[in-house]
Design a protein around this motif. Structure first.
Motif, PDB file in Angstrom:
ATOM      1  N   LYS A   1       0.811  -1.213   0.000  1.00 34.80           N
ATOM      2  CA  LYS A   1       0.000   0.000   0.000  1.00 34.80           C
ATOM      3  C   LYS A   1       0.844   1.262   0.000  1.00 34.80           C
ATOM      4  N   ASN A   2       2.162   1.092  -0.089  1.00 39.34           N
ATOM      5  CA  ASN A   2       3.080   2.229  -0.202  1.00 39.34           C
ATOM      6  C   ASN A   2       3.044   3.176   0.992  1.00 39.34           C
ATOM      7  N   TRP A   3       2.962   2.611   2.188  1.00 43.89           N
ATOM      8  CA  TRP A   3       3.012   3.389   3.410  1.00 43.89           C
ATOM      9  C   TRP A   3       4.329   3.103   4.127  1.00 43.89           C
ATOM     10  N   VAL A   4       4.821   4.126   4.802  1.00 41.52           N
ATOM     11  CA  VAL A   4       5.954   3.956   5.699  1.00 41.52           C
ATOM     12  C   VAL A   4       5.625   4.680   6.996  1.00 41.52           C
ATOM     13  N   TYR A   5       6.051   4.082   8.104  1.00 38.26           N
ATOM     14  CA  TYR A   5       5.713   4.616   9.422  1.00 38.26           C
ATOM     15  C   TYR A   5       6.990   4.804  10.251  1.00 38.26           C
ATOM     16  N   LEU A   6       6.920   5.742  11.167  1.00 41.02           N
ATOM     17  CA  LEU A   6       8.013   5.930  12.119  1.00 41.02           C
ATOM     18  C   LEU A   6       7.405   6.061  13.506  1.00 41.02           C
TER      19      LEU A   6
END
Length: 116
Positions: free
Chosen positions: A75-80
């Motif tokens: 889904k082309n998400w990145v989290y921090l």
């Protein structure tokens, strides 16, 4: 072209936690590396953490043990996920995507302010 949109910044007390999110859209090539950079007032932009398509990660020494980067490649998400925040974590946080075929691309940034 790739568009990156960050969210999740805000004001948090020292010792608190915050999760930043970034979604990518457009002509995305894989494999790629997605990451978070930050820029504090009067300082250069620096890497916070990055993650490859294969989920290999790299962290700045200043955030090791306090931050976790993850991604949903489908889904082309990145989290921090940021824990135990300190006043020196105050900065504008930028999402980044890079691949062998295109990039780097940058989001517009989201402000994180840690109050002591």
């Amino acid at each position: 072209q790739v568009q990156l949109v960050e969210s999740g910044g805000g004001l948090v007390q020292a010792g608190g936690s915050l999760t930043l999110s970034c979604v990518a859209s457009g002509s995305i090539f894989r494999p790629n590396v997605m990451g978070w950079y930050r820029q504090a007032p009067g300082k250069q932009r620096e890497l916070v953490a990055e993650i490859t398509s294969g989920a290999n990660t790299n962290y700045a020494d200043s955030v090791k043990g306090r931050c976790t980067i993850s991604r949903d490649s489908a889904k082309n998400w990145v989290y921090l996920q940021m824990n135990s925040l300190k006043s020196e974590d105050t900065a504008v946080y930028y999402c980044n995507m890079n691949s062998a075929r295109s990039g780097p691309y940058w989001g517009k940034g989201t402000l994180v302010t840690v109050s002591s």
